[in-house]
Design a protein around this motif. Structure first.
Motif, PDB file in Angstrom:
ATOM      1  N   GLY A 204     -18.897  -1.223  -4.303  1.00 53.56           N
ATOM      2  CA  GLY A 204     -17.575  -1.373  -3.693  1.00 53.56           C
ATOM      3  C   GLY A 204     -16.756  -2.432  -4.408  1.00 53.56           C
ATOM      4  N   ARG A 205     -15.540  -2.601  -3.926  1.00 56.31           N
ATOM      5  CA  ARG A 205     -14.570  -3.474  -4.597  1.00 56.31           C
ATOM      6  C   ARG A 205     -14.333  -4.732  -3.785  1.00 56.31           C
ATOM      7  N   ALA A 206     -14.494  -5.877  -4.424  1.00 53.51           N
ATOM      8  CA  ALA A 206     -14.347  -7.126  -3.677  1.00 53.51           C
ATOM      9  C   ALA A 206     -14.052  -8.306  -4.596  1.00 53.51           C
ATOM     10  N   SER A 242     -13.657 -12.955  -9.091  1.00 54.87           N
ATOM     11  CA  SER A 242     -13.988 -14.192  -8.387  1.00 54.87           C
ATOM     12  C   SER A 242     -13.126 -15.340  -8.883  1.00 54.87           C
ATOM     13  N   GLU A 243     -13.202 -16.424  -8.112  1.00 63.13           N
ATOM     14  CA  GLU A 243     -12.507 -17.648  -8.506  1.00 63.13           C
ATOM     15  C   GLU A 243     -13.325 -18.838  -8.054  1.00 63.13           C
ATOM     16  N   ALA A 244     -13.068 -19.998  -8.658  1.00 65.29           N
ATOM     17  CA  ALA A 244     -13.715 -21.250  -8.242  1.00 65.29           C
ATOM     18  C   ALA A 244     -12.663 -22.343  -8.308  1.00 65.29           C
ATOM     19  N   TYR A 245     -12.871 -23.407  -7.574  1.00 66.82           N
ATOM     20  CA  TYR A 245     -11.868 -24.477  -7.576  1.00 66.82           C
ATOM     21  C   TYR A 245     -12.470 -25.801  -8.024  1.00 66.82           C
ATOM     22  N   VAL A 348     -16.309 -16.482 -14.233  1.00 70.09           N
ATOM     23  CA  VAL A 348     -15.475 -16.636 -13.035  1.00 70.09           C
ATOM     24  C   VAL A 348     -14.033 -16.467 -13.510  1.00 70.09           C
ATOM     25  N   ASP A 349     -13.379 -15.438 -12.995  1.00 72.46           N
ATOM     26  CA  ASP A 349     -12.089 -15.051 -13.567  1.00 72.46           C
ATOM     27  C   ASP A 349     -11.025 -16.143 -13.492  1.00 72.46           C
ATOM     28  N   ALA A 350     -10.936 -16.787 -12.311  1.00 77.20           N
ATOM     29  CA  ALA A 350      -9.764 -17.640 -12.083  1.00 77.20           C
ATOM     30  C   ALA A 350     -10.139 -19.029 -11.609  1.00 77.20           C
ATOM     31  N   MET A 351      -9.219 -19.963 -11.851  1.00 77.02           N
ATOM     32  CA  MET A 351      -9.318 -21.308 -11.308  1.00 77.02           C
ATOM     33  C   MET A 351      -8.300 -21.385 -10.168  1.00 77.02           C
TER      34      MET A 351
END
Ligand SMILES: [Zn+2]
Length: 474
Positions: A204-206, A242-245, A348-351
């Motif tokens: 699935g998409r998430a 996904s992303e991480a901060y 991880v795609d994004a910050m």
């Protein structure tokens, strides 16, 4: 009449897909009708109605914060706090959508905003095991209000694994976005929860929220947890986004029900430091400074500890929010820089910030620190906080400063690592520490646009099925 509405003279431009661009020296950026009309050297001053002369500033594509919390009205201060942090587009991950809309009406600071609607037991689900028709009814209502998708906050307010899978299925069936803060009634907000999430989602998409939050050393060492997270995202579920901060504090519900913190994350944080998982334990943790209350002050939110913190926490009542300094800088660094094998793509795609109204909107400052360290290039950073988020959500026309793209840009001073000016759709919304914008432009679906327009907002229709969340590996 001038050919251009606005002209930026002599900018050092960062391009996410041309790493050489910044090195090539200053360039002029002309804006017309909300879009970038030209990027080249030597555009005459006389051709524009307004001109900004750069003195060494660098222009990034506008920061798209892929995970924020705007805050509940009347304290939706995330708008202003994000504007001050150089953000131009933000995706509200809290919901409920009616709060996202009302918060933008009361406190909009000129940003582009999209909303995910929370499916949770404290808002709209009767039990931790809601059935498909219950989830679907709520999802349809949220889409009609203008949401672009759904979010499950499993780490805080877990659903059963089966119900979590149903939310994902409903979201995918409705072709909307689905974000998951991992954890169910069977696991928690940790590396085991991430492993379970991959099973629940299947093909699935998430979007998996804040990968760094699952690498706090709860189950193994931090570096082992990061290595596992990287392995999961690279090999087991490479289709997920996904992303991480980068912030060191978390943000979690501070409210208690029958003397017990309502969020599982809050209870875990207390347990990790040896406090009882009760209201008394939480108050003591605030008093001791291990936990901070998120308190509104001067149109923003600040972190308070000690008696002041306890008072602020009490005053917030059921809407209380608290933060613990539980995030590992090591995990933040590793996840910001990890790349997929054999390529330039990030694991991880994004910050993101997971900030907004939680005071940790540090992606520009810490991202530039990583550039200074040599861990990321300027171009990498623009991919992390602008280009990739645009791709993930299907925000077409965003993520670059190039002819035909939206005139969304973040101008920064690389030495101070501070934003100098931001522009959203050709309008200046922040200049040197002053948020000067108002309102909001909602990024929404064709289905949600009428309600938002009726409420007086400008809208832009987006199709998230064109975003990486749906297209990667499909
Ligand atoms: Zn969040």
């Amino acid at each position: 009449m001038a050919a251009y509405d606005f002209l930026i003279k002599g900018a050092r431009l960062v391009d996410p897909i041309d790493p050489q661009r910044w090195m090539q020296g200053p360039v002029d950026i002309a804006v017309k009708a909300g879009r970038v009309a030209a990027v080249k050297a030597g555009i005459p001053i006389a051709s524009a109605a307004d001109v900004y002369h750069c003195h060494g500033e660098t222009v990034f594509p506008g920061i798209i914060d892929s995970h924020v919390h705007m805050g509940s009205p009347p304290n939706a201060v995330g708008h202003k706090m994000l504007a001050l942090a150089g953000v131009t587009t933000a995706v509200d991950f809290a919901g409920p959508m009616e709060e996202t809309v009302e918060g933008a009406r009361q406190s909009g600071a000129g940003l582009n905003v999209a909303g995910l609607h929370r499916i949770s037991t404290d808002l709209n689900m009767p039990t931790t095991d809601p059935k498909t028709h219950e989830i679907r009814g709520e999802a349809e209502r949220a889409l009609d209000l203008g949401a672009i998708g759904l979010k499950v906050v499993g780490g805080h307010l877990p659903l059963t694994p089966e119900a979590t899978a149903r939310v994902r299925e409903v979201a995918n069936d409705l072709s909307c976005y689905f974000a998951f803060h991992v954890g169910t009634t069977a696991t928690g907000s940790n590396i085991e929860g991430l492993r379970e999430a991959v099973e629940i989602i299947g093909d699935g998409r998430a979007h998996i929220a804040h990968i760094n939050a699952y690498c706090r050393g709860q189950k193994m060492s931090i570096s082992e947890e990061v290595a596992q997270a990287v392995d999961i995202l690279t090999h087991e579920a490479p289709h997920l986004v996904s992303e991480a901060y980068m912030g060191t504090v978390n943000g979690t519900f501070g409210a208690c029900i029958d003397g017990v913190p309502k969020s599982a994350v809050t209870r875990t944080c207390l347990r990790m430091a040896g406090y009882p998982e009760t209201e008394e334990g939480l108050v003591q943790a605030i008093r001791d400074g291990y936990c901070s209350a998120n308190v509104p002050q001067g149109g923003q939110v600040v972190l308070k500890t000690g008696e002041e913190g306890v008072e602020g926490w009490r005053a917030a009542g059921a809407g209380a929010f608290v933060s613990f300094a539980v995030n590992s800088p090591e995990a933040a660094f590793l996840l910001a820089t990890a790349r997929r094998a054999g390529g330039d793509e990030f694991v991880v795609d994004a910050m993101s910030t997971d900030g907004g109204s939680i005071p940790r909107n540090v992606q520009l400052e810490r991202g530039l620190a990583l550039v200074q360290l040599g861990a990321l290039s300027l171009s990498d950073l623009a991919r992390k906080f602008s280009y990739n988020p645009a791709l993930m959500f299907g925000f077409e026309g965003k993520g670059r400063v190039a002819e035909g793209f939206d005139a969304d840009l973040t101008m920064a001073d690389l030495e101070t690592r501070r934003p100098v000016m931001t522009m959203v759709g050709g309008r200046v919304v922040m200049y040197r520490g002053l948020a000067v914008g108002s309102g909001a432009t909602f990024l929404t679906t064709g289905r949600g646009a009428p309600a938002l327009e009726k409420a007086g907002f400008a809208t832009r229709v987006v199709d998230v099925t064109r975003g990486l969340i749906y297209t990667r590996g499909a």
